[in-house]
Design a protein around this motif. Structure first.
Motif, PDB file in Angstrom:
ATOM      1  N   PRO A  20       0.824  -1.213   0.000  1.00 43.02           N
ATOM      2  CA  PRO A  20       0.000   0.000   0.000  1.00 43.02           C
ATOM      3  C   PRO A  20       0.858   1.263   0.000  1.00 43.02           C
ATOM      4  CG  PRO A  20      -0.009  -1.074   2.159  1.00 43.02           C
ATOM      5  CD  PRO A  20       0.714  -1.995   1.232  1.00 43.02           C
ATOM      6  N   GLU A  21       0.317   2.313  -0.637  1.00 42.06           N
ATOM      7  CA  GLU A  21       0.959   3.629  -0.605  1.00 42.06           C
ATOM      8  C   GLU A  21       0.217   4.482   0.416  1.00 42.06           C
ATOM      9  OE1 GLU A  21       3.328   4.979  -2.804  1.00 42.06           O
ATOM     10  OE2 GLU A  21       3.677   2.900  -3.463  1.00 42.06           O
ATOM     11  N   VAL A  22       0.956   5.339   1.106  1.00 40.00           N
ATOM     12  CA  VAL A  22       0.310   6.178   2.111  1.00 40.00           C
ATOM     13  C   VAL A  22       0.471   7.642   1.715  1.00 40.00           C
ATOM     14  CG1 VAL A  22       0.258   6.810   4.546  1.00 40.00           C
ATOM     15  CG2 VAL A  22       0.796   4.449   3.870  1.00 40.00           C
ATOM     16  N   ALA A  23      -0.651   8.354   1.646  1.00 36.55           N
ATOM     17  CA  ALA A  23      -0.604   9.777   1.303  1.00 36.55           C
ATOM     18  C   ALA A  23      -1.424  10.546   2.330  1.00 36.55           C
ATOM     19  CB  ALA A  23      -1.162   9.987  -0.098  1.00 36.55           C
ATOM     20  N   ASP A  24      -1.662  11.838   2.069  1.00 37.79           N
ATOM     21  CA  ASP A  24      -2.408  12.644   3.040  1.00 37.79           C
ATOM     22  C   ASP A  24      -3.836  12.173   3.167  1.00 37.79           C
ATOM     23  OD1 ASP A  24      -0.266  14.110   3.612  1.00 37.79           O
ATOM     24  OD2 ASP A  24      -0.809  15.816   2.315  1.00 37.79           O
ATOM     25  N   ARG A  25      -4.366  12.314   4.376  1.00 37.34           N
ATOM     26  CA  ARG A  25      -5.780  12.013   4.593  1.00 37.34           C
ATOM     27  C   ARG A  25      -6.652  13.085   3.978  1.00 37.34           C
ATOM     28  NH1 ARG A  25      -6.082  12.769  10.390  1.00 37.34           N
ATOM     29  NH2 ARG A  25      -8.166  13.325   9.748  1.00 37.34           N
ATOM     30  N   LYS A  26      -7.874  12.679   3.594  1.00 35.75           N
ATOM     31  CA  LYS A  26      -8.848  13.662   3.128  1.00 35.75           C
ATOM     32  C   LYS A  26      -9.521  14.285   4.345  1.00 35.75           C
ATOM     33  CE  LYS A  26      -8.757  13.245  -1.399  1.00 35.75           C
ATOM     34  NZ  LYS A  26      -7.350  12.848  -1.334  1.00 35.75           N
ATOM     35  N   ARG A  27      -9.793  15.588   4.245  1.00 39.20           N
ATOM     36  CA  ARG A  27     -10.446  16.253   5.368  1.00 39.20           C
ATOM     37  C   ARG A  27     -11.964  16.163   5.274  1.00 39.20           C
ATOM     38  NH1 ARG A  27      -6.811  17.633   8.399  1.00 39.20           N
ATOM     39  NH2 ARG A  27      -4.829  18.424   7.679  1.00 39.20           N
TER      40      ARG A  27
END
Ligand SMILES: Nc1nc2c(c(=O)[nH]1)N[C@H]1C(S)=C(S)[C@@H](COP(=O)(O)OP(=O)(O)OC[C@H]3O[C@@H](n4cnc5c(=O)[nH]c(N)nc54)[C@H](O)[C@@H]3O)O[C@H]1N2
Ligand SMILES: Nc1nc2c(c(=O)[nH]1)N[C@H]1C(S)=C(S)[C@@H](COP(=O)(O)OP(=O)(O)OC[C@H]3O[C@@H](n4cnc5c(=O)[nH]c(N)nc54)[C@H](O)[C@@H]3O)O[C@H]1N2
Ligand SMILES: [Mo]
Length: 754
Positions: A20-27
């Motif tokens: 899995p790739e990890v990026a910013d969470r959606k607000r």
């Protein structure tokens, strides 16, 4: 797979690390992003997306969640939600899983694949059979398959048969299915509800006299305060966000109690409103309380004690309608503050702030889902929530009440139709009178007891009306071995799944029409009916031309039962669903004038005593407050509490895709979310690969290779997706009274991945 040893080892390929790739969470949840994601998914599925007919009078009921539809006059042109659209696209996919596919792929080959891959193969087209010792499924006619099943039913003791139901089954199919089990002579009717809202049913039935929620959609819109506990509506009930938005516009407040800061609760862009598509969206929750997993009983007890201390009680309501008041108040006065801190991880001000809001609010609703129902103490927790509603008189008045938010689109209706391993006597008596046979009185197996019985060699026939039993249930290795003891397994399914690949003697897959498919019997298009989370019953009429020859669920049950028992009523019901509804009307309370009332746009409401402050169905004759004993979950040094939950791209065991974009996860599912302080204490770093190991009386269980993701969940807690983590949940770890697997509180530790 008749080799039992093979079933005992977790399949290494299907459980391989998926990067899995990890990026910013959606607000914020939804908005134009949600619309585009759903469209993209549908296009990739080569699917039809008849969104304009979902959840509208005369249309098809969305096969996604059980959230109710707005009144006909208040509906949008498109009653849209991203995940409902994915559920429809999953069903209306252009891909087909044909006999050629089964000829090409052995059971062993398919077992090496994930359920995601299995689902991608498309809709099942042909009945298939796997005979003992064979490596491949081969085609069979429906008729031949029905003969084999009916013959088996004649050979075994009734209680050696089990009939599982998943909550997509219509009222009509569910009614015939429970009748078939009882005609055979068993109440072995486990259903997905046993893993879902069984704790809600147990808590509500014994305290207010109905195992369902008490509010309407109007109440949601008009509540002064909504407390949502343990649910993630942005993903699992997206249309609920529109109702919450309306409640806020009406001046209401919202408090979210959750170990995770879920995107939908904290902010929402409504795709229905132009403002939502382009603009900022609504901040939904006014307060967010990041509670520790399993802390809700302690929290609501402290809240109740505070309200008692302030004398913010509705004495009139308590005097007139309730019993158990003094004992409960006495019990709550003697709480221990250290227990509150240990269980909730919250400061005492969380309680005083919420008590202020409760005092100010005109009408309070508590909404909840799996975050409260899948713990050892779930039933006491929900009884404490009932205590809260009763103490403050928030029951049976506008904008107030209990709102267990149901999962599967007709899970509540299936229970109303008698899919229950512990049927009430009046139901059985009415069935006996209507059909002229004697139903069994002995209670049957629920889900966990089915697995135990299969493990002990007591199940010879296992039939499933939908669902994915082996993947949805706990203790994967134990369950796989148990199910490979069964002599005949029968799955009525729309799509291939992992349960088809765990076989004992003979296995049969019976493909069925789905919600969106047109169902023609004797030249007449049939409608079915469903009940939503708030007890509204309405029709659903599929429109899409299905694969030729596919049978409907009522037809499948009717044909099997006709062969097994020969009674005249089976084929009458299968050939004309108004006949089924007439029998329902005669045997299930609340369905008078069934056929007429479902013609009304929006359908009709089932009777709901507590809504009218009628508590005569409670054993005590009055709404009952209960003293509940708090046991704080003790976690050994170096361990955390793990919850197993849904990503944004799945429907239970059906995986739509490998992203969970609200939580910033892309292209993989083997992640475990851990608080940064816990990472530090445990010597872990974001990105480490770990095995998750659960600890139980009988030894350890292991889920290999998960990527650690630092995440702002409550301290002491972790979260990972199911079904991958079901291998960690001991079969015997269940909730008191409801016997629901404790999928939201498993004690785990981490070891470096091999
Ligand atoms: N798109 C989509 N829709 C679905 C489903 C799906 O898989 N996909 N599944 C359907 C079904 S069958 C169901 S039952 C529902 C499930 O709906 P949810 O209950 O929303 O589903 P979960 O993903 O299990 O999320 C549990 C939530 O409870 C929180 N939680 C966990 N433990 C605790 C706790 O101890 N205390 C508190 N206060 N919170 C806690 C978690 O952080 C999470 O936000 O959704 C239905 N709708
Ligand atoms: N660890 C962990 N385990 C859980 C949970 C959790 O939170 N954590 N949640 C639990 C909950 S709340 C639930 S409800 C259960 C769900 O348990 P189930 O209901 O058994 O599982 P689903 O994944 O919803 O079932 C999907 C399958 O249903 C079939 N299907 C879909 N539509 C139809 C239809 O119209 N007709 C027929 N005949 N078949 C159809 C397809 O073949 C598909 O593969 O899982 C439970 N398991
Ligand atoms: Mo569920």
């Amino acid at each position: 797979m008749n080799d039992k040893r093979a079933a005992r080892e977790l399949n290494p390929e299907a459980n391989a690390y998926d990067h899995p790739e990890v990026a910013d969470r959606k607000r914020a949840a939804a908005g134009i992003g949600g619309v585009l994601h759903a469209m993209d998914f549908a296009i990739r599925q080569n699917a039809l997306l008849p969104l304009w007919v979902t959840n509208k009078p005369g249309g098809v009921d969305c096969p996604g969640c059980a959230w109710p539809d707005p009144a006909p006059g208040e509906q949008k042109i498109v009653e849209f939600c991203e995940n409902g659209a994915k559920a429809v696209a999953e069903e209306t996919t252009g891909e087909r899983c044909t006999p050629e596919f089964f000829a090409e792929h052995s059971i062993e080959d398919m077992r090496a694949e994930t359920d995601y891959w299995l689902g991608r193969q498309g809709r099942l087209t042909t009945p298939m059979i796997l005979r003992p010792g064979e490596s491949h499924y081969s085609p069979i006619t429906y008729g031949e398959a029905f003969d084999i099943i009916a013959e088996k039913m004649g050979e075994i003791e009734p209680d050696e048969a089990v009939f599982y139901t998943s909550g997509r089954t219509s009222n009509e199919a569910a009614y015939m299915y429970q009748l078939m089990a009882r005609r055979l002579g068993t109440n072995n009717l486990p259903d997905c509800s046993n893993m879902c809202h069984e704790s809600s049913g147990a808590a509500l039935g014994s305290t207010i006299g109905i195992g369902k929620g008490t509010v309407t959609l109007d109440d949601i819109h008009n509540a002064g305060l909504i407390i949502t506990v343990g649910q993630n509506p942005g993903t699992n009930h997206p249309r609920m966000l529109a109702a919450l938005e309306q409640q806020k516009r009406n001046g209401g407040k919202i408090v979210a109690i959750n170990p995770l800061p879920e995107a939908g609760l904290l902010n929402f862009r409504n795709p229905q409103a132009v403002r939502g598509v382009v603009g900022e969206g609504t901040a939904l929750a006014d307060e967010y309380m990041r509670i520790r997993l399993n802390g809700d009983l302690a929290f609501f007890q402290a809240l109740n004690r505070e309200l008692i201390r302030r004398d913010a009680l509705d004495h009139e309501f308590l005097d007139e309608y309730c019993t158990g008041v003094e004992e409960t108040i006495e019990h709550l006065k003697n709480l221990n503050d250290d227990d509150y801190a240990a269980a909730t991880g919250l400061r005492p001000e969380a309680v005083t702030r919420l008590a202020d809001m409760v005092e100010e609010a005109d009408g309070v609703i508590v909404c909840w889902a799996m975050g409260t129902t899948q713990h050892k103490n779930s039933v006491p927790t929900l009884k404490e929530i009932v205590n809260f509603l009763l103490l403050t008189g928030n029951m049976g008045k506008p904008g107030a009440g209990a709102c267990p938010v149901r999962g599967h689109s007709n899970v509540q209706g299936d229970r109303t139709m008698g899919i229950w391993e512990r049927p009430p006597e009046p139901l059985l008596a009415r069935l006996d009178k209507e059909f002229g046979f004697t139903s069994p009185r002995k209670h049957g197996y629920d889900v966990v007891n089915t697995i135990r019985a299969a493990r002990d060699g007591k199940v010879k026939l296992f039939m499933a009306m939908g669902g994915n039993f082996v993947r949805a249930t706990p203790d994967t290795l134990v369950t796989e071995e148990a199910m490979s003891n069964v002599e005949l397994t029968v799955h009525v399914s729309t799509k291939l799944n992992g349960s088809h690949l765990i076989n004992g003697g003979t296995s049969i897959i019976l493909p069925a029409l789905a919600r969106t498919d047109q169902d023609m019997q004797n030249g007449v298009i049939q409608s079915v009916t469903v009940e939503d989370s708030m007890g509204m019953v309405h029709t659903s009429t599929g429109r899409r031309t299905a694969n030729p020859g596919l049978m409907s669920e009522p037809r499948i049950v009717g044909e099997i039962a006709h062969r097994a028992f020969g009674d005249p009523f089976w084929l009458e019901m299968a050939g004309d669903y108004t006949v089924i509804r007439r029998h329902i009307e005669n045997t299930i309370p609340g369905f008078a004038d069934y056929e007429t009332r479902i013609q009304r746009p929006g359908g009709f409401a089932l009777p709901n005593g507590p809504r009218e402050r009628n508590f005569s169905n409670v054993p005590a004759g009055k709404a009952t407050l209960t003293p509940n004993t708090l046991e704080v979950l003790r976690v050994p040094e170096g361990h955390l509490i793990l919850q197993t939950l849904r990503s944004h791209d799945q429907y239970n065991t059906t995986i739509y895709g490998l992203d969970d974009r609200y939580r910033g996860i892309y292209d993989g599912r083997r992640v475990v979310f851990v608080n940064p302080d816990d990472c530090r204490d445990l010597g872990l770093n974001d990105g480490d690969l770990v095995d998750i190991v659960s600890v139980w009386e009988d030894g350890e269980r292991r889920a290999p290779t998960f990527r650690v993701v630092e995440y702002d969940t409550a301290k002491g807690c972790a979260a990972a997706y199911f079904p991958e983590t079901n291998v960690l949940i001991p079969l015997d770890s269940t909730a008191e009274t409801s016997n629901t697997p404790t999928s939201k509180s498993i004690i785990v530790r981490f070891e470096p991945a091999a």
